[in-house]
Design a protein around this motif. Structure first.
Motif, PDB file in Angstrom:
ATOM      1  N   ALA A 120       4.488  -5.410  11.114  1.00  0.00           N
ATOM      2  CA  ALA A 120       5.797  -5.424  11.769  1.00  0.00           C
ATOM      3  C   ALA A 120       6.138  -4.083  12.414  1.00  0.00           C
ATOM      4  O   ALA A 120       7.182  -3.947  13.039  1.00  0.00           O
ATOM      5  CB  ALA A 120       6.870  -5.799  10.748  1.00  0.00           C
ATOM      6  N   GLY A 121       5.290  -3.077  12.236  1.00  0.00           N
ATOM      7  CA  GLY A 121       5.577  -1.772  12.805  1.00  0.00           C
ATOM      8  C   GLY A 121       6.673  -1.027  12.080  1.00  0.00           C
ATOM      9  O   GLY A 121       7.257  -0.100  12.622  1.00  0.00           O
ATOM     10  N   LYS A 130      -4.490  -5.667  -3.158  1.00  0.00           N
ATOM     11  CA  LYS A 130      -5.056  -6.759  -2.358  1.00  0.00           C
ATOM     12  C   LYS A 130      -5.185  -6.460  -0.867  1.00  0.00           C
ATOM     13  O   LYS A 130      -5.734  -7.262  -0.125  1.00  0.00           O
ATOM     14  CB  LYS A 130      -4.236  -8.040  -2.535  1.00  0.00           C
ATOM     15  N   ASN A 131      -4.653  -5.331  -0.390  1.00  0.00           N
ATOM     16  CA  ASN A 131      -4.823  -4.958   1.020  1.00  0.00           C
ATOM     17  C   ASN A 131      -6.111  -4.169   1.160  1.00  0.00           C
ATOM     18  O   ASN A 131      -6.354  -3.234   0.397  1.00  0.00           O
ATOM     19  CB  ASN A 131      -3.645  -4.086   1.497  1.00  0.00           C
ATOM     20  N   ASP A 132      -6.924  -4.515   2.139  1.00  0.00           N
ATOM     21  CA  ASP A 132      -8.154  -3.765   2.392  1.00  0.00           C
ATOM     22  C   ASP A 132      -7.919  -2.533   3.258  1.00  0.00           C
ATOM     23  O   ASP A 132      -8.845  -1.760   3.475  1.00  0.00           O
ATOM     24  CB  ASP A 132      -9.208  -4.669   3.049  1.00  0.00           C
ATOM     25  N   VAL A 133      -6.697  -2.360   3.755  1.00  0.00           N
ATOM     26  CA  VAL A 133      -6.349  -1.125   4.464  1.00  0.00           C
ATOM     27  C   VAL A 133      -5.587  -0.237   3.486  1.00  0.00           C
ATOM     28  O   VAL A 133      -4.965  -0.733   2.544  1.00  0.00           O
ATOM     29  CB  VAL A 133      -5.500  -1.391   5.736  1.00  0.00           C
ATOM     30  N   ALA A 179       6.342   6.622  11.759  1.00  0.00           N
ATOM     31  CA  ALA A 179       4.941   6.735  11.348  1.00  0.00           C
ATOM     32  C   ALA A 179       4.316   5.359  11.145  1.00  0.00           C
ATOM     33  O   ALA A 179       3.141   5.155  11.446  1.00  0.00           O
ATOM     34  CB  ALA A 179       4.826   7.574  10.079  1.00  0.00           C
ATOM     35  N   ALA A 180       5.103   4.402  10.647  1.00  0.00           N
ATOM     36  CA  ALA A 180       4.582   3.037  10.462  1.00  0.00           C
ATOM     37  C   ALA A 180       4.121   2.454  11.790  1.00  0.00           C
ATOM     38  O   ALA A 180       3.052   1.843  11.874  1.00  0.00           O
ATOM     39  CB  ALA A 180       5.652   2.146   9.831  1.00  0.00           C
ATOM     40  N   PRO A 194      -2.282  -0.825  12.744  1.00  0.00           N
ATOM     41  CA  PRO A 194      -2.656  -1.666  11.615  1.00  0.00           C
ATOM     42  C   PRO A 194      -3.696  -1.027  10.678  1.00  0.00           C
ATOM     43  O   PRO A 194      -4.191  -1.686   9.783  1.00  0.00           O
ATOM     44  CB  PRO A 194      -3.244  -2.893  12.309  1.00  0.00           C
ATOM     45  N   HIS A 195      -3.992   0.243  10.858  1.00  0.00           N
ATOM     46  CA  HIS A 195      -5.037   0.868  10.043  1.00  0.00           C
ATOM     47  C   HIS A 195      -4.543   1.339   8.684  1.00  0.00           C
ATOM     48  O   HIS A 195      -5.340   1.547   7.769  1.00  0.00           O
ATOM     49  CB  HIS A 195      -5.687   2.012  10.818  1.00  0.00           C
TER      50      HIS A 195
END
Length: 146
Positions: A38-39, A55-58, A82-83, A88-89
């Motif tokens: 969502a930025g 559970k997030n791979d980032v 900053a978000a 999305p990284h």
């Protein structure tokens, strides 16, 4: 990096498998069809915290804050900016330590704001004190993507 990543939806909390090549294409959740990114930072609770961290791979950057904290209020717009720059990284999230005292205690938060960067359920790095947008982005990239 693998061919696909597991990402937790900020709306319905389901886990999505997103091809790495499509990460920058603003993917939607397969369950609720809302954008996975969502930025802006997510507000995590005691019941959702572990799911996002594990559970997030980032990497997930968490701002531990409180509403009465002056430096926290000053840093909030920078963290939001900053978000938009790091997704999305890197996923950005916030934990209100007044409401979620158990989470704050679990990570031994002694001063706020404190940023903790998590990857694969483990703490990678920690930084206490308010930071500018550029400092948050630079510090996070050097720790997570380095």
């Amino acid at each position: 990096m693998s061919d696909s990543l597991h990402l937790v939806c900020p709306h319905c909390h389901s886990i999505n498998r997103v091809p790495t090549a499509r990460l920058g294409e603003q993917p939607n959740c397969g369950q609720c069809h809302q954008p996975i990114f969502a930025g802006q930072p997510l507000e995590l609770t005691g019941s959702t915290f572990a799911r996002y961290i594990n559970k997030n791979d980032v990497p997930v950057l968490v701002d531990f804050w409180a509403p009465w904290c002056g430096p926290c209020k000053m840093m909030a717009p920078a963290f939001k900016e900053a978000a938009a720059l790091l997704e999305p990284h890197v996923r950005l999230a916030k934990v209100n330590t007044d409401v979620e005292q158990t989470v704050g205690a679990q990570y031994r938060i002694r001063s706020i704001p404190t940023l903790i960067l998590f990857k694969d359920g483990r703490e990678l790095a920690r930084q206490a004190g308010a930071m500018t947008t550029q400092d948050i982005v630079r510090w996070t990239r050097s720790q997570a993507l380095g």
